[in-house]
Each structure stands twice: as structure tokens, then as C-alpha cells.
Design a protein around this motif. Sequence first.
Motif, PDB file in Angstrom:
ATOM      1  N   GLU A 176      36.550  31.794  -0.687  1.00  0.00           N
ATOM      2  CA  GLU A 176      36.580  32.978  -1.549  1.00  0.00           C
ATOM      3  C   GLU A 176      35.241  33.180  -2.244  1.00  0.00           C
ATOM      4  O   GLU A 176      34.770  34.322  -2.384  1.00  0.00           O
ATOM      5  CB  GLU A 176      37.693  32.820  -2.576  1.00  0.00           C
ATOM      6  CG  GLU A 176      38.036  34.097  -3.322  1.00  0.00           C
ATOM      7  CD  GLU A 176      39.285  33.938  -4.160  1.00  0.00           C
ATOM      8  OE1 GLU A 176      40.165  34.803  -4.079  1.00  0.00           O
ATOM      9  OE2 GLU A 176      39.381  32.936  -4.902  1.00  0.00           O
ATOM     10  N   SER A 177      34.603  32.097  -2.651  1.00  0.00           N
ATOM     11  CA  SER A 177      33.302  32.208  -3.324  1.00  0.00           C
ATOM     12  C   SER A 177      32.198  32.671  -2.375  1.00  0.00           C
ATOM     13  O   SER A 177      31.171  33.197  -2.822  1.00  0.00           O
ATOM     14  CB  SER A 177      32.919  30.856  -3.945  1.00  0.00           C
ATOM     15  OG  SER A 177      32.561  29.917  -2.943  1.00  0.00           O
ATOM     16  N   ARG A 178      32.407  32.481  -1.080  1.00  0.00           N
ATOM     17  CA  ARG A 178      31.391  32.847  -0.083  1.00  0.00           C
ATOM     18  C   ARG A 178      31.485  34.304   0.357  1.00  0.00           C
ATOM     19  O   ARG A 178      30.530  34.841   0.935  1.00  0.00           O
ATOM     20  CB  ARG A 178      31.544  31.944   1.147  1.00  0.00           C
ATOM     21  CG  ARG A 178      31.194  30.485   0.898  1.00  0.00           C
ATOM     22  CD  ARG A 178      29.693  30.282   0.899  1.00  0.00           C
ATOM     23  NE  ARG A 178      29.181  30.352   2.254  1.00  0.00           N
ATOM     24  CZ  ARG A 178      27.999  30.860   2.582  1.00  0.00           C
ATOM     25  NH1 ARG A 178      27.231  31.390   1.652  1.00  0.00           N
ATOM     26  NH2 ARG A 178      27.569  30.856   3.836  1.00  0.00           N
ATOM     27  N   LEU A 179      32.604  34.952   0.102  1.00  0.00           N
ATOM     28  CA  LEU A 179      32.805  36.307   0.610  1.00  0.00           C
ATOM     29  C   LEU A 179      31.747  37.305   0.123  1.00  0.00           C
ATOM     30  O   LEU A 179      31.300  38.144   0.914  1.00  0.00           O
ATOM     31  CB  LEU A 179      34.213  36.791   0.257  1.00  0.00           C
ATOM     32  CG  LEU A 179      35.358  36.008   0.921  1.00  0.00           C
ATOM     33  CD1 LEU A 179      36.711  36.586   0.511  1.00  0.00           C
ATOM     34  CD2 LEU A 179      35.219  36.002   2.436  1.00  0.00           C
ATOM     35  N   PRO A 180      31.321  37.257  -1.150  1.00  0.00           N
ATOM     36  CA  PRO A 180      30.252  38.184  -1.556  1.00  0.00           C
ATOM     37  C   PRO A 180      28.957  37.976  -0.777  1.00  0.00           C
ATOM     38  O   PRO A 180      28.219  38.949  -0.523  1.00  0.00           O
ATOM     39  CB  PRO A 180      30.060  37.858  -3.045  1.00  0.00           C
ATOM     40  CG  PRO A 180      31.368  37.287  -3.482  1.00  0.00           C
ATOM     41  CD  PRO A 180      31.866  36.508  -2.305  1.00  0.00           C
ATOM     42  N   ASP A 181      28.670  36.739  -0.375  1.00  0.00           N
ATOM     43  CA  ASP A 181      27.463  36.473   0.416  1.00  0.00           C
ATOM     44  C   ASP A 181      27.558  37.145   1.780  1.00  0.00           C
ATOM     45  O   ASP A 181      26.581  37.734   2.270  1.00  0.00           O
ATOM     46  CB  ASP A 181      27.259  34.959   0.590  1.00  0.00           C
ATOM     47  CG  ASP A 181      26.997  34.253  -0.732  1.00  0.00           C
ATOM     48  OD1 ASP A 181      26.420  34.891  -1.630  1.00  0.00           O
ATOM     49  OD2 ASP A 181      27.366  33.076  -0.860  1.00  0.00           O
ATOM     50  N   TYR A 182      28.732  37.037   2.412  1.00  0.00           N
ATOM     51  CA  TYR A 182      28.935  37.701   3.709  1.00  0.00           C
ATOM     52  C   TYR A 182      28.834  39.220   3.557  1.00  0.00           C
ATOM     53  O   TYR A 182      28.265  39.904   4.404  1.00  0.00           O
ATOM     54  CB  TYR A 182      30.304  37.333   4.274  1.00  0.00           C
ATOM     55  CG  TYR A 182      30.368  35.970   4.929  1.00  0.00           C
ATOM     56  CD1 TYR A 182      30.071  35.810   6.280  1.00  0.00           C
ATOM     57  CD2 TYR A 182      30.729  34.832   4.206  1.00  0.00           C
ATOM     58  CE1 TYR A 182      30.140  34.565   6.890  1.00  0.00           C
ATOM     59  CE2 TYR A 182      30.798  33.580   4.804  1.00  0.00           C
ATOM     60  CZ  TYR A 182      30.495  33.450   6.150  1.00  0.00           C
ATOM     61  OH  TYR A 182      30.556  32.219   6.746  1.00  0.00           O
ATOM     62  N   GLU A 183      29.393  39.734   2.470  1.00  0.00           N
ATOM     63  CA  GLU A 183      29.344  41.182   2.220  1.00  0.00           C
ATOM     64  C   GLU A 183      27.902  41.667   2.142  1.00  0.00           C
ATOM     65  O   GLU A 183      27.528  42.672   2.760  1.00  0.00           O
ATOM     66  CB  GLU A 183      30.082  41.490   0.913  1.00  0.00           C
ATOM     67  CG  GLU A 183      30.069  42.946   0.508  1.00  0.00           C
ATOM     68  CD  GLU A 183      31.232  43.743   1.061  1.00  0.00           C
ATOM     69  OE1 GLU A 183      30.999  44.906   1.444  1.00  0.00           O
ATOM     70  OE2 GLU A 183      32.357  43.223   1.093  1.00  0.00           O
ATOM     71  N   ASN A 184      27.087  40.938   1.402  1.00  0.00           N
ATOM     72  CA  ASN A 184      25.697  41.348   1.219  1.00  0.00           C
ATOM     73  C   ASN A 184      24.873  41.175   2.491  1.00  0.00           C
ATOM     74  O   ASN A 184      24.059  42.039   2.843  1.00  0.00           O
ATOM     75  CB  ASN A 184      25.056  40.547   0.079  1.00  0.00           C
ATOM     76  CG  ASN A 184      25.592  40.943  -1.276  1.00  0.00           C
ATOM     77  OD1 ASN A 184      25.906  42.105  -1.508  1.00  0.00           O
ATOM     78  ND2 ASN A 184      25.725  39.989  -2.185  1.00  0.00           N
TER      79      ASN A 184
END
Length: 368
Positions: A176-184
Motif C-alpha cells: 500500500e505504501s508503494r502504490l503512490p510511487d507506481y502512480e507517479n
Amino acid sequence: MGETKLFFGPNHPGMHGNFSVHMYVEGDIVKKARPVPGFLHRGFEKLMERRYWYSNISLIPRICVPEPDINEICYAMAVEKIAKIEVPERAQWIRMIVLELARIANHIWTVGGIGGPLGLYTASYWGVADRDRILDIFEALTGARIYHMYIIIGGVRKNMTPKVEDMIWKTLDYIESRLPDYENLIFKNRIVHSRLRGRLILTREQAMEMGVTGVGLRATGVEYDIRKVDPYLFYDRVEFEVPTATEGDAFSRVYLKFKEIPQSIKIIRQALEKMPQNDRVNVPAGKGSGLRRAIPKGMAYAHVESTRGEYGFFVVSDGKNKPYRVAVRGASYPQGLYGIEKYLPGTRIEDVPIWLATMDVCAPEIDR
């Protein structure tokens, strides 16, 4: 200019699995395309009919390597329907957890893997590395990383320990903490938008004509998910949403896979909280002892929502210790066979791996 024949796969870094597409091109434009599966895993249906009911548990995960557990659950559910087997409640919750973990692992791999044909290799590296964390859970739970042979007729092979439950909680927090990284990195990337938006569009009518389900259909605005329309296990006891889009293009399909990851995380957390704490996770099934147990006469169809769409097993028993007939409804069969032949012509060469990635074609489902 005449047509030139090109071979895309099976030995190609952009190919998904043991699969090949024979392309006839003029310049950069595909004029004709023919899928050629069957380079490794094939003929599963007849193989299953020549093995004992319980022996098939070790065979069927290979029908789709990236998401093997769906074969175990479809086969087990179909046999349990025929034999009227009541699976313990804790086992049903554990099955749900395993299926959603497999769903997350495959989605991360696919979302990261889109970086391969686009030259965005950081995404691919991230996807492989983060998927490995879920494979660590499977290894701790089942003893295996890829083919788990964990979901069996009558339940699951062994119980889930508190240590494994703790691993799952921590891994979900990490993913869950990694999802913003994938989004960006991926979905706010100009290259990804230019290569995927408005490309390889599949309309609602085309998807329904072919029998495409999963994100291929949901990207056209149809909210069709087996977990909702025909709930199995305990999906009707948990809350989750089914993301949809309307564009029907390659970007929508891969983005919906990404949007489904937090929904799977939500499902697993609810399952861990609702799961009863007892030790009973399987029941004896069939007559006789060991692998040679017989299953009563009957037939049944069981289906689930895989990462590629509706996945099903039709099983027939004649009362003996081996299946009389097994037929597999591979979720990627429509887009991996008919879709390639009809909708790749007219596209560019570099769009071929994008179709295979965003439509999530799994070769053994086609030549099974």
C-alpha cells in the motif's frame, strides 16, 4: 512493398510466456497476425482425465503460471459441488486470502511489466521485486513460491499460522505504501500516456462479441466481476469496489489493474479479521483411501474472477477415481486467439506486446 513475416516470440524479452505471434507486416503496420501457443504447457484437459482426482492438484496450477491458484480453487469447487462436500469456514477464508494475494502479485507484475515494451525498465524491476514479497508469504504458507498445490478438495492442505498472518499484514502495509510511487512513475509518465492512451481500443460491443471479461470488459464501462455477480467463497461478506473505465484503450486496462490492488488489500484485511481461529481447515472427500478415492457421479461448473476475467472448470465424474471429463474456460482465450487475429491487423509492430500485456494473455489457457 510486399508483406514480410516476423516472429514475435517465443524467445523474445517482450513476449509473455511460451507463446508466439506470427506477424505479416508492410513497413511498421501489421497486416495479418496468427497466434501460435503450445511451446511448453499444453494438453492439460486430457492429462487430468488420466490422473486420480487428488493427483491433479499438482498438475493444474501450470495452466497459468503467473496466477496458478485459480486452477486449484476452480477444480476443488467443482469437485466439491459434485461430491456435496462442506468446506470448513476457516478454510474458505484462507482460500480467499490466497486468491487475493495471487491477484495482487499478478497485477503488480503486469503493471510493472508494462515498462518492458515501453522502455521504462525501472517499473519492471519494481514489479518483480515487490511481487517477490508476496511469494515469500506463499513459501512460508505452502512451502513453494510459484506452484503451491495448497487449495485441495475439501479445504486447504494445512493451516495458516500466526507467523504467516503477521507476514501478510506487514506485506499489505508495504504494498500500500508503494502504490503512490507506481502512480507517479507509470501513470503520470508522458511516455506511457503517449503509447497507451487511445491505442488498441476495444469497444463494449467488440468485447462482448468475443467473450472478453475482466479488465478488458470493465474498461468499456461494464461492471462485471464474478466476485460480485455470482459470489463464491465469502466475497458476499466483505466490502470492496469494482473499478471501471469507459475509454476501452490500453491505458485504461492497465490502470484498472493498478486500481484493483488496493481493493484486494481491503478484502484480505477483512478476511484476516473475520476468519475464525480454529484448526479445522479440510475434510475427507470421496470413497476409498489415499489418492485413489472415487468421486460420486455428477457434473459441475465452477468459476472465479481471475486477473484476466472469468475463469472456470467444467468437471464430469462417472463415479470412478479419475475425472471422466474436464474442460477449462481460460479467461484469456478470447483475446489471445480471436482478438489477436481480428484486432492486431492495422496496428503498429510495437503495439503487439502492449496488446498481450494489457489483455493479459496466458498461453496455456489457449492450448490446454
